[in-house]
Scaffold this active site. Structure first.
Site, PDB file in Angstrom:
ATOM      1  N   TYR A 144      43.244  49.235  60.594  1.00 36.67           N
ATOM      2  CA  TYR A 144      42.445  50.469  60.587  1.00 36.67           C
ATOM      3  C   TYR A 144      41.037  50.213  61.109  1.00 36.67           C
ATOM      4  O   TYR A 144      40.413  49.198  60.767  1.00 36.67           O
ATOM      5  CB  TYR A 144      42.306  50.996  59.154  1.00 36.67           C
ATOM      6  CG  TYR A 144      43.544  51.663  58.605  1.00 36.67           C
ATOM      7  CD1 TYR A 144      44.183  52.685  59.292  1.00 36.67           C
ATOM      8  CD2 TYR A 144      44.039  51.284  57.373  1.00 36.67           C
ATOM      9  CE1 TYR A 144      45.308  53.309  58.763  1.00 36.67           C
ATOM     10  CE2 TYR A 144      45.156  51.895  56.827  1.00 36.67           C
ATOM     11  CZ  TYR A 144      45.784  52.909  57.532  1.00 36.67           C
ATOM     12  OH  TYR A 144      46.877  53.512  57.002  1.00 36.67           O
ATOM     13  N   LYS A 150      36.202  43.192  26.500  1.00 39.04           N
ATOM     14  CA  LYS A 150      36.144  44.599  26.916  1.00 39.04           C
ATOM     15  C   LYS A 150      36.996  44.820  28.164  1.00 39.04           C
ATOM     16  O   LYS A 150      37.366  43.855  28.854  1.00 39.04           O
ATOM     17  CB  LYS A 150      34.692  44.995  27.175  1.00 39.04           C
ATOM     18  CG  LYS A 150      34.006  44.177  28.262  1.00 39.04           C
ATOM     19  CD  LYS A 150      32.480  44.357  28.220  1.00 39.04           C
ATOM     20  CE  LYS A 150      31.807  43.562  29.321  1.00 39.04           C
ATOM     21  NZ  LYS A 150      30.338  43.550  29.169  1.00 39.04           N
TER      22      LYS A 150
HETATM   23  C1  LIG Z   1      29.873  42.284  29.233  1.00 39.82           C
HETATM   24  C2  LIG Z   1      28.850  41.779  28.286  1.00 39.82           C
HETATM   25  C3  LIG Z   1      28.828  40.430  27.907  1.00 39.82           C
HETATM   26  C4  LIG Z   1      29.697  39.387  28.567  1.00 39.82           C
HETATM   27  O1  LIG Z   1      29.106  39.080  29.820  1.00 39.82           O
HETATM   28  P1  LIG Z   1      29.704  37.950  30.793  1.00 39.82           P
HETATM   29  O2  LIG Z   1      28.726  37.927  31.901  1.00 39.82           O
HETATM   30  O3  LIG Z   1      31.037  38.439  31.212  1.00 39.82           O
HETATM   31  O4  LIG Z   1      29.780  36.682  30.039  1.00 39.82           O
HETATM   32  C5  LIG Z   1      27.937  40.054  26.910  1.00 39.82           C
HETATM   33  N1  LIG Z   1      27.091  40.955  26.351  1.00 39.82           N
HETATM   34  C6  LIG Z   1      27.058  42.254  26.710  1.00 39.82           C
HETATM   35  C7  LIG Z   1      26.081  43.180  26.076  1.00 39.82           C
HETATM   36  C8  LIG Z   1      27.920  42.706  27.713  1.00 39.82           C
HETATM   37  O5  LIG Z   1      27.873  43.990  28.099  1.00 39.82           O
END
Ligand SMILES: *Cc1c(COP(=O)(O)O)cnc(C)c1O
Length: 383
Positions: A265, A47
């Site tokens: 800053y 994702k």
């Molecule tokens: C993002 C996500 C994962 C992957 O999680 P990681 O901690 O990056 O391994 C797995 N399952 C769901 C439902 C997620 O939203």
């Protein structure tokens, strides 16, 4: 194919670059896959453009490593992935968007059904469809983000008119990064009760950190994301996964700062002694978080020059960041020198922790300004 890094003076206009090691991603997937309990499949979560690293490079590398099942967040991400991997099984974690059933099915994208109304819409779509489109069912076991409650899932399973049987039932752990947290065992035992609702469905509970909790958590399908990309999944994680990303930027100038003077800053960092500092051409527009530097109140992250630590001083600004050159010999820190912002010498998780966040956020905020270079995999560039 691994390309040799460009000499520092090869490209005089280059400000910095992000190197992404596709062989390391592939190896991390294989390592995770080998840890799983016998018979469990290792999926890959890609994702948010593969956690900011670029799906077009990452997905083919994972596919060549052996990954066949993928999770993305949105249907658009699913379509982009479908174009890259025509045969892959692709799940959409955001679930089913209203009225989009036929579009999911047309691209063979499987929604992760996340509510009772999504389940009902999908069931009626199945009834009206000639093919048998597949989907996952998200059952909430304590996270309270997405998913049907266990009671709702039970009602769905007992409803004679329901024609939807999920290909896989998933749930998500809220505290997997903290192995000692009691919530892990609670969610595990709740998830086990879900199995009986749709006995033909595969079961999937573990993200990266969930895999590290042990074989009880692996079920039929694991869903690692962050571990593939070489960042730490768990607070106790000392796993031998390979770093994937190296961010480098050019040293622009050096100067002397005198004891008592402040830097940047907000004048948030005061020099405790006379010191030499350097200005690096990287900032929060490139993804280095604003709070990563030391202030008078707190320690900051460091960069690395010629294998030596160079602490970040004061606030990171949009385009430039000040580092201490106290540990670096003068001839190693001339303008033009390339500095490692994070990567093999500077753990991404250390930088994230100093900025009060996690590796996930650092990766997904990498900017588009620095040149991106893929090494290994299909995308080895000759530079
Ligand atoms: C993002 C996500 C994962 C992957 O999680 P990681 O901690 O990056 O391994 C797995 N399952 C769901 C439902 C997620 O939203």
């Amino acid at each position: 194919m691994i390309s040799t890094p460009a000499r520092q003076d090869d490209v005089s206009l280059r400000t910095g670059r992000i190197t992404i090691d596709l062989d390391a991603v592939a190896e991390n997937w294989r390592t995770l896959s080998a840890w799983l309990t016998a018979g469990a499949e290792c999926a890959a979560v890609v994702k948010a453009d593969a956690y900011g690293l670029g799906i077009a490079g990452i997905a083919p590398a994972l596919h060549s490593a052996g990954a066949r099942t993928y999770f993305v967040a949105t249907p658009e991400e699913g379509l982009a992935l479908r174009a890259l991997l025509p045969e892959a099984v692709i799940y959409i974690l955001n679930g089913l968007y209203p009225g989009a059933e036929a579009d999911y099915a047309a691209a063979n994208l499987r929604p992760v059904i996340g509510s009772m109304s999504q389940a009902q819409s999908w069931a009626s779509f199945i009834d009206s469809s000639d093919s048998a489109p597949l989907a996952a069912l998200h059952v909430d076991t304590g996270m309270n983000r997405a998913g049907l409650t266990i009671d709702e899932a039970r009602r769905l399973s007992e409803d004679d008119r329901n024609s939807f049987a999920p290909a896989v039932m998933i749930s998500h752990l809220a505290c997997a990064d903290t192995p000692s947290h009691p919530m892990n065992a609670e969610q595990l035992s709740r998830f086990r009760t879900v199995k009986t609702l749709f006995p033909g469905s595969a079961m999937s509970l573990a993200n990266s950190a969930g895999i590290l909790l042990g074989k009880d958590y692996h079920f039929d399908l694991a869903r690692p994301g962050i571990a593939l990309y070489g960042a730490r999944a768990s607070t106790t994680d000392e796993t031998p996964l390979r770093p994937v990303v190296k961010v480098e930027a050019r040293l622009l100038t050096t100067r002397h700062v005198r004891r008592g003077e402040t830097i940047g800053y907000g004048a948030s960092y005061t020099a405790e002694r006379d010191m030499r500092v350097g200005l690096v051409a990287v900032g929060y527009a490139d993804g280095l978080l604003r709070l990563a530097g030391a202030t008078d109140e707190r320690q900051g992250a460091f960069m690395s020059i010629a294998g030596r630590k160079a602490p970040i001083l004061g606030r990171v600004t949009m385009d430039q960041t000040v580092i201490s050159l106290e540990n670096v010999p003068e001839d190693e820190a001339m303008p033009g020198r390339i500095v490692e912002v994070f990567g093999p010498s500077v753990p991404i998780d250390d930088v994230a922790a100093k900025a009060e966040t996690i590796g996930y956020e650092l990766l997904t905020r990498l900017g588009q300004r620095l040149e991106r270079r893929y090494i290994g995999g299909y995308h080895g560039s000759g530079d």
